[in-house]
Each structure stands twice: as C-alpha cells, then as structure tokens.
Design an enzyme around this catalytic site. Structure first.
Site, PDB file in Angstrom:
ATOM      1  N   ASP A 163     -24.761 -66.241  -0.584  1.00  0.00           N
ATOM      2  CA  ASP A 163     -25.215 -67.145  -1.641  1.00  0.00           C
ATOM      3  C   ASP A 163     -25.361 -66.350  -2.922  1.00  0.00           C
ATOM      4  O   ASP A 163     -25.630 -65.143  -2.897  1.00  0.00           O
ATOM      5  CB  ASP A 163     -26.545 -67.795  -1.271  1.00  0.00           C
ATOM      6  CG  ASP A 163     -26.404 -68.865  -0.195  1.00  0.00           C
ATOM      7  OD1 ASP A 163     -25.306 -69.434  -0.054  1.00  0.00           O
ATOM      8  OD2 ASP A 163     -27.403 -69.131   0.488  1.00  0.00           O
TER       9      ASP A 163
ATOM     10  N   ASP B  31     -21.425 -74.735  -1.091  1.00  0.00           N
ATOM     11  CA  ASP B  31     -22.534 -75.695  -1.142  1.00  0.00           C
ATOM     12  C   ASP B  31     -22.316 -76.723  -2.247  1.00  0.00           C
ATOM     13  O   ASP B  31     -22.615 -77.906  -2.081  1.00  0.00           O
ATOM     14  CB  ASP B  31     -23.863 -74.973  -1.365  1.00  0.00           C
ATOM     15  CG  ASP B  31     -24.223 -74.018  -0.247  1.00  0.00           C
ATOM     16  OD1 ASP B  31     -23.755 -74.219   0.893  1.00  0.00           O
ATOM     17  OD2 ASP B  31     -24.981 -73.067  -0.516  1.00  0.00           O
TER      18      ASP B  31
END
Length: 147
Positions: free
Chosen positions: A111, A127
């Site tokens: 991330d 995402d």
C-alpha cells in the site's frame, strides 16, 4: 476481449506503481505527493481494508482468487452487455488480481497512498480500481441493467 485487455493493462499499472514505491521509498517512510491531499507511504498490509483480518493472508488470497475467477468469467461471458457495466467488471477484476498477485507472491499487499486531509487507511492502485469498479457497477445496475 477489449475488457480483458483493459483489466490486464490496469493490473500492469498497479504492479508498476507498487514496484516503483518499493524501489524508491523505504518501508514505513513517506514522501509528499499531492500537497495537502496525498502522501506516498510504503506499508506492507497483511490484512484487508483497514488491516482487517491481519495475519490471515491465505484466506484473503483465496477469496481474491475466487473473485478473480468469477469476475474473469463475467468479463469473458458478457454478464453486463452495456460497455459501462463491462468496464466496471474490468476495474473490479484488475483490482482483485492486482492485490492477489501481492498476496500470493509476497504474503502481503503493498500500500502507498495516504490521505493527508483526513485520517484514512493507506491504500493502493488496485484498491482504487475496486472502489471505482464497485461504484460503476452500482450505477450500471441502477441506471442500465433493467433496460
């Protein structure tokens, strides 16, 4: 076929961004990206959204695999006939596959996007595809599906 290519290009984009972050930002460090909006912060997430189900990466990988197969079938056999709906499926497929690759190969998801204007979970390109694909699928269902 066009939507499968779109999904593949989006997966490649996701993996490229993750590679660039890993190569250029030390784990846990951040660099300004869009002032007052977004920083790039490299974290390794073993869970799902908001780090839910941390340390259960194999279950999340299995769920991602099943969803990827179902979405690939939906893209291949036009479950949604309208281009807007098929684009939504391609976005969802790209997001599922992008995070599946990380979970299967690394044991975590890379991330990098951290909002600076509000406290929120750090997220990645895949995402973004999942969220945009979900919104588009809902719009498609509400506006086009019954027609």
């Amino acid at each position: 076929m066009l939507y499968a290519i779109l999904a593949a290009v989006l997966v490649a984009l996701d993996q490229l961004v993750k590679y660039l972050v890993v190569q250029n930002i030390p784990l846990g460090e951040h660099v300004p990206f869009l002032p007052y909006l977004l920083d790039l912060t490299y974290v390794e997430n073993t869970g799902a959204a908001f780090s839910l189900f941390s340390d259960h990466t194999w279950i999340l990988a299995l769920i991602s695999l099943v969803m990827s197969v179902l979405l690939a079938i939906a893209v291949w056999k036009p479950l949604f006939r309208h281009p807007f709906g098929r684009t939504a499926l391609a976005l969802l497929l790209a997001g599922a596959v992008g995070n599946l690759i990380d979970r299967a190969l690394l044991g975590f998801v890379t991330d990098m996007f951290e909002t600076t204007f509000v406290h929120f979970a750090i997220f990645n390109v895949a995402d973004v595809f999942v969220v945009c694909g979900t919104v588009c699928a809902l719009i498609y269902y509400l506006a086009f599906y019954s027609k």
